[in-house]
Design a protein around this motif. Sequence first.
Motif, PDB file in Angstrom:
ATOM      1  N   ARG A 208      -0.710   5.442  -9.735  1.00 19.44           N
ATOM      2  CA  ARG A 208      -1.494   4.820  -8.673  1.00 19.44           C
ATOM      3  C   ARG A 208      -1.001   5.303  -7.314  1.00 19.44           C
ATOM      4  N   LEU A 209      -1.854   5.118  -6.332  1.00 22.01           N
ATOM      5  CA  LEU A 209      -1.453   5.351  -4.953  1.00 22.01           C
ATOM      6  C   LEU A 209      -1.523   4.018  -4.223  1.00 22.01           C
ATOM      7  N   SER A 210      -0.576   3.816  -3.361  1.00 22.49           N
ATOM      8  CA  SER A 210      -0.670   2.679  -2.455  1.00 22.49           C
ATOM      9  C   SER A 210      -1.122   3.225  -1.116  1.00 22.49           C
ATOM     10  N   VAL A 211      -2.217   2.711  -0.609  1.00 19.15           N
ATOM     11  CA  VAL A 211      -2.686   3.208   0.683  1.00 19.15           C
ATOM     12  C   VAL A 211      -2.818   2.042   1.649  1.00 19.15           C
ATOM     13  N   GLU A 212      -2.707   2.397   2.927  1.00 16.58           N
ATOM     14  CA  GLU A 212      -2.985   1.403   3.949  1.00 16.58           C
ATOM     15  C   GLU A 212      -4.280   1.851   4.620  1.00 16.58           C
ATOM     16  N   ALA A 213      -5.368   1.105   4.362  1.00 17.29           N
ATOM     17  CA  ALA A 213      -6.666   1.480   4.908  1.00 17.29           C
ATOM     18  C   ALA A 213      -7.060   0.466   5.965  1.00 17.29           C
ATOM     19  N   GLY A 215      -5.450  -0.911   8.135  1.00 14.17           N
ATOM     20  CA  GLY A 215      -4.494  -1.986   8.299  1.00 14.17           C
ATOM     21  C   GLY A 215      -4.278  -2.858   7.082  1.00 14.17           C
ATOM     22  N   LEU A 216      -5.045  -2.627   6.006  1.00 14.75           N
ATOM     23  CA  LEU A 216      -4.850  -3.432   4.802  1.00 14.75           C
ATOM     24  C   LEU A 216      -4.217  -2.556   3.717  1.00 14.75           C
ATOM     25  N   ARG A 217      -3.215  -3.120   3.007  1.00 12.92           N
ATOM     26  CA  ARG A 217      -2.585  -2.334   1.962  1.00 12.92           C
ATOM     27  C   ARG A 217      -3.345  -2.531   0.653  1.00 12.92           C
ATOM     28  N   GLN A 218      -3.652  -1.403  -0.007  1.00  8.96           N
ATOM     29  CA  GLN A 218      -4.423  -1.499  -1.236  1.00  8.96           C
ATOM     30  C   GLN A 218      -3.900  -0.516  -2.263  1.00  8.96           C
ATOM     31  N   GLU A 219      -4.131  -0.875  -3.545  1.00  9.30           N
ATOM     32  CA  GLU A 219      -3.739  -0.002  -4.650  1.00  9.30           C
ATOM     33  C   GLU A 219      -4.979   0.749  -5.112  1.00  9.30           C
ATOM     34  N   ILE A 220      -4.803   2.018  -5.390  1.00 10.74           N
ATOM     35  CA  ILE A 220      -5.959   2.786  -5.834  1.00 10.74           C
ATOM     36  C   ILE A 220      -5.536   3.667  -7.010  1.00 10.74           C
ATOM     37  N   SER A 221      -6.352   3.719  -8.061  1.00  9.78           N
ATOM     38  CA  SER A 221      -6.010   4.504  -9.247  1.00  9.78           C
ATOM     39  C   SER A 221      -6.136   5.990  -8.921  1.00  9.78           C
ATOM     40  N   LEU A 222      -5.429   6.800  -9.687  1.00  8.75           N
ATOM     41  CA  LEU A 222      -5.478   8.235  -9.415  1.00  8.75           C
ATOM     42  C   LEU A 222      -6.887   8.789  -9.599  1.00  8.75           C
ATOM     43  N   ALA A 223      -7.597   8.265 -10.600  1.00 11.97           N
ATOM     44  CA  ALA A 223      -8.957   8.742 -10.860  1.00 11.97           C
ATOM     45  C   ALA A 223      -9.832   8.524  -9.631  1.00 11.97           C
ATOM     46  N   ALA A 224      -9.671   7.372  -8.995  1.00 18.34           N
ATOM     47  CA  ALA A 224     -10.478   7.089  -7.807  1.00 18.34           C
ATOM     48  C   ALA A 224      -9.973   7.914  -6.625  1.00 18.34           C
ATOM     49  N   ARG A 227     -11.275  11.205  -6.134  1.00 16.95           N
ATOM     50  CA  ARG A 227     -12.664  11.283  -5.667  1.00 16.95           C
ATOM     51  C   ARG A 227     -12.846  10.781  -4.240  1.00 16.95           C
ATOM     52  N   VAL A 228     -11.744  10.503  -3.580  1.00 19.58           N
ATOM     53  CA  VAL A 228     -11.812  10.168  -2.160  1.00 19.58           C
ATOM     54  C   VAL A 228     -11.259  11.362  -1.392  1.00 19.58           C
ATOM     55  N   HIS A 229     -12.101  11.944  -0.541  1.00 21.92           N
ATOM     56  CA  HIS A 229     -11.644  13.118   0.211  1.00 21.92           C
ATOM     57  C   HIS A 229     -11.303  12.713   1.641  1.00 21.92           C
ATOM     58  N   ALA A 230     -10.323  13.421   2.190  1.00 26.51           N
ATOM     59  CA  ALA A 230      -9.899  13.063   3.537  1.00 26.51           C
ATOM     60  C   ALA A 230      -9.401  14.298   4.263  1.00 26.51           C
ATOM     61  N   VAL A 231      -9.296  14.192   5.570  1.00 30.99           N
ATOM     62  CA  VAL A 231      -8.658  15.239   6.374  1.00 30.99           C
ATOM     63  C   VAL A 231      -7.574  14.569   7.204  1.00 30.99           C
ATOM     64  N   PRO A 232      -6.581  15.354   7.606  1.00 32.81           N
ATOM     65  CA  PRO A 232      -5.567  14.775   8.500  1.00 32.81           C
ATOM     66  C   PRO A 232      -6.235  14.285   9.776  1.00 32.81           C
ATOM     67  N   SER A 233      -5.782  13.157  10.272  1.00 34.95           N
ATOM     68  CA  SER A 233      -6.421  12.574  11.448  1.00 34.95           C
ATOM     69  C   SER A 233      -5.864  13.222  12.708  1.00 34.95           C
ATOM     70  N   SER A 234      -6.755  13.592  13.578  1.00 34.92           N
ATOM     71  CA  SER A 234      -6.295  14.186  14.825  1.00 34.92           C
ATOM     72  C   SER A 234      -6.669  13.303  16.009  1.00 34.92           C
ATOM     73  N   VAL A 235      -7.934  12.829  16.013  1.00 41.05           N
ATOM     74  CA  VAL A 235      -8.371  12.050  17.176  1.00 41.05           C
ATOM     75  C   VAL A 235      -7.736  10.673  17.160  1.00 41.05           C
ATOM     76  N   GLY A 236      -7.537  10.162  18.339  1.00 45.15           N
ATOM     77  CA  GLY A 236      -7.051   8.798  18.438  1.00 45.15           C
ATOM     78  C   GLY A 236      -8.171   7.855  18.065  1.00 45.15           C
ATOM     79  N   GLY A 237      -7.853   6.646  17.801  1.00 48.09           N
ATOM     80  CA  GLY A 237      -8.891   5.684  17.433  1.00 48.09           C
ATOM     81  C   GLY A 237      -8.212   4.384  17.156  1.00 48.09           C
ATOM     82  N   VAL A 238      -8.722   3.692  16.185  1.00 45.03           N
ATOM     83  CA  VAL A 238      -8.120   2.414  15.834  1.00 45.03           C
ATOM     84  C   VAL A 238      -6.805   2.681  15.112  1.00 45.03           C
ATOM     85  N   PRO A 239      -5.703   2.225  15.670  1.00 50.25           N
ATOM     86  CA  PRO A 239      -4.428   2.467  14.993  1.00 50.25           C
ATOM     87  C   PRO A 239      -4.311   1.636  13.728  1.00 50.25           C
ATOM     88  N   LEU A 240      -3.463   2.098  12.846  1.00 50.72           N
ATOM     89  CA  LEU A 240      -3.282   1.366  11.599  1.00 50.72           C
ATOM     90  C   LEU A 240      -2.516   0.074  11.846  1.00 50.72           C
TER      91      LEU A 240
END
Lengths: 318, 473, 270
Positions: A208-213, A215-224, A227-240
């Motif tokens: 499993r992965l533990s992620v903070e999305a 501001g909320l901490r959540q557990e996510i299975s490897l299979a899921a 299937r979630v794609h992401a890029v490193p964040s560059s722009v400022g925005g809502v902080p975690l």
Amino acid sequence: MLQPTSGVLVCGMRLPVGEARRVLVEDVLKHLRDCRGRGVPATEASAGGALGVGLDRVAKLVPDLVDAGLVERRGECLELTEAGDSYALSVIRAHRLYETYLANRTGTPGDEWHRRAEVEEHRLSRAAQDRLADSLGNPRFDPHGDPIPTRGGEVVGQAGRPLTGFGVGEDLVVTHLEDEPEAVFAEIARLGLAPGMRLRVVERGGGRLSVEAEGLRQEISLAAAERVHAVPSSVGGVPLGQRRLSAMGVGEAVRVLGISPACRGSERTRLLDLGIVPGSVVEAAFSGPLGDPTAYRVRGTMVGLRREQAEQIFVEKV
Amino acid sequence: MSAAKPDARSVLEAAHELGWRLPPDLNDRITEAIYAESSEIAGRRVRRRGGSMRLAWQEALDRILTGRWTGIPAMVLLLGVVLWLTITGANYPSGMLAELLIDRWWHGLREVFAAMGAPGWLRGIVVDGMYLTTAWVVSVMLPPMAIFFPLFTILEDFGYLPRVAFNLDRMFKAAGAHGKQALTMSMGLGCNAAGVVACRIIDSPRERLIAIVTNNFALCNGRWPTQMLIASVFVGGLFPPALGGMAAAGAVMGVAGLGFALTWLASLVLSRTVLRGEASTFSLELPPYRPPNILRTFYTSIIDRTIFVLFRAVVFAMPAGAVIWLIGNVHVGGQSLAHWMVGALDAPAWWLGLNGVILVAYVVAIPANEIVIPTVLMLTALVTGQAGAGAGVMFEVEEADRFRQLLDAGGWTVLTGVCLMIFSLCHNPCSTTIYTIWRETRSLKWTVLATLMPFVPGIVLCGGIAALARALT
Amino acid sequence: MGGCGSCAASGCGTSGARIAGLTRLGLRPGAWDAVVGLAGNPNTGKSTVFNRLTGLRQHTGNWPGKTIARAEGGFGYRGRRYRLIDLPGTYSLLSASPDEEVARDFILFGRPDVVVVVVDATALERNLNLALQVLQITDRVVVCLNLMDEARALGIDVDVDGLAEDLGVPVVACVAREGAGMVALLDAIHGVSVGEVACRPRRLGLSVPGLTEALDRLTAMVAGAFGDLPQARWVALRLLHRDRRITEAVRTGEIARLGAGDGAAIGAGP
């Protein structure tokens, strides 16, 4: 008025008609396009397998597709012609537009978008697609973060790689959620992930992965996570790690940092219109007799919001 | 596009090209930028003096009207007071109007027609049919409407309706419906057609359909008088006179409450079946309370709502009056048509705790709910032969409880009254509302569903109550 | 463009009171000299202003969204006949909701001679959001600062002249319910429609990171292609948003007509 007008996709090809057959044709074309995108060869067998129909049905269909100029045979493999590609793209456009419609304009739960769009994509004529696109404000991405092909048949590339490929502690922005298979997407939908959301992998291990999305901490299975794609964040925005409006007690005043990307379409526009924009000072005034909704003072007016909405508004102490 | 003057095509191409590169949350940022500007201007040009009486007063009101313990009781109390004022207040002018329009003018008209030597059928259709039905509509409908509408409008102008939506939102959410459905429901209390149109304020198509289909469970002005009259006669009659008005108001509240419960239940069933989905959102502005201008409210609501609704009722009542007279006076096989129809419907009506007269009245009164009671009265008079001078003509009773006497003669009991009140809540919407539903949804399916659905609880409830009442006695 | 000050003193009586020079034409304006659009947030008293000017009786009440049907009426003032169109109440003109589209299309393509933006004086910040957007689309705007009595009761003072200076258009303080300020409003409408009062509406910079550059470039191109449009920047913004109606208007060249000065309004309306 209440539903996008359905219509039959008129392609102008000399294709045998018949509702069920046309649906199969379109699904096969989509499959071929999908294979090409993933760089794997497509055959009758792969199409039959992916669509869950008998090999013989696909095999019977392919010669017609070749005759119609939609598909070319290269040895064992099947490839889309330009016409076939544009046909497939129009079905994909219908699918993604309809998903966007469901997400932005109706209360349909996220795990149903894909299934419904699978049906509706075969019913929306090009004219109906255009009308739908206009009424939605010509969106660029569907609720899973997939680019919606334009009228002209353009599609932008897809940035990002699976969450599993990032290290612990990196700040990321979700770009894309795969909507298949259904069971895995149901997990993603349950976690409330959405394109544009900021997250960070905080721990990995145990399958499993533990992620903070947001501001909320959540557990996510490897299979899921695969299937979630992401890029490193560059722009400022809502902080975690920030707070949400729903956690405010009555009488407390806070400043809005932003609205979660999971809040989409007319819901989001309405919040913005009512003055819930970054920088606004919001004060919880009172809750209803049943505990929910809560009335907030914002920009000199009083606005009632349900808990689910307040949960999507990030705030900080004034 | 270097130095050349750009043309439309190059503008569009550039827009398209640049469009892909914009930040995804562009709308947020633009709104933010505009708000920053508004905020800057407002900050410079608006000065707030501290400690306004009005603000304190509004906060105090909200503490009561949306308070945890007081919000719902205050809502029930307000509705109760409005109904009680209407029922007790309407009694006296109703009697006066009846005396004037029926006892005096109707007799006068009959004499005029007789003096002119008009044929009997003409006098029958015009005076005993059209005029008399219209007179009943006016005397039964006008007084309660002239009291109820202004009171409702005062609450509306005051800013109370959004608070109702706010208070009830949690329940609507649980039913998978939109919080603003409480607003459209409130508008339905005035007129279902208006309530259906008001559903446009709900953005989500699914929730909008739910609100449209269930709007009929909000008692409309065409049905309030029926409720009030029957409640006064049958429920109020069970109590000593001093308490009668309150008891009647309580009974009408009960039916209105039942309407709310059915709205909720039907919304729940719809959002679990044909209109599957989760409740979307609720963002409702709660405007500040504004002191209503009571005199002007009375004036405009009487002009705008009361006269309008009355006009509509009269328009439908006149032809219906002619029809009623005709079915009462055209004889086939030795019996009037009315007798045949009533006879045929008596058996199914019995199971519902009603009688054949009521069902015939509902058939005749499809165009407008307002004329149900006059039709019931006229048909009862016909069938019981209490019809004064000739068959098909309304009765004459001088006493105040003229309804009661007539209805007793028609075999009515408290059970009939209660079942009629429920059936009046749970039957098809009037023709105007049906047409409005079609116009708003452009869908035959939803129009038919909205038209027929109310019968389901209507038949279940009336049948159940009738069976229970008969089992107990 | 001062306010009406104390409405009791300015002789604006109760319901239906006569206003010198005003003829309420109700539903039958006949031929008109100018078209006036009435825009504003929901529940700001738009319908009340409409009723005041036309003598009609649109439904009013204190909840957002009560005006369902579009209303039209007419009035005559100082020898000119005006057609008044009550636009749907909206919080903004940016999103693609049907109501906002109707309002937006009317203000832009209906080419009204004057747009009256009714603004709630008790919630100026929120209401200016819409007013500022309207100012991006058209020059000929009168801001009707309504509900002044409520603002006063809530301890809110608005500097009316300062606001007019900031917005660059006439601002009239009103209490539409009482009829106060209606004469000043009519004068402002008249002045703007005959061109006696010049408007220099505040334009927004919209300095949003990632947008400004694209917007500047496109605005220059729009201006290059269609001449000096007052709303070039706004058109560019809508093009970036892929607004279908605006894109179509650019394609057909209809957009160029927006710069044609005196808006002899096109009849059709929204």
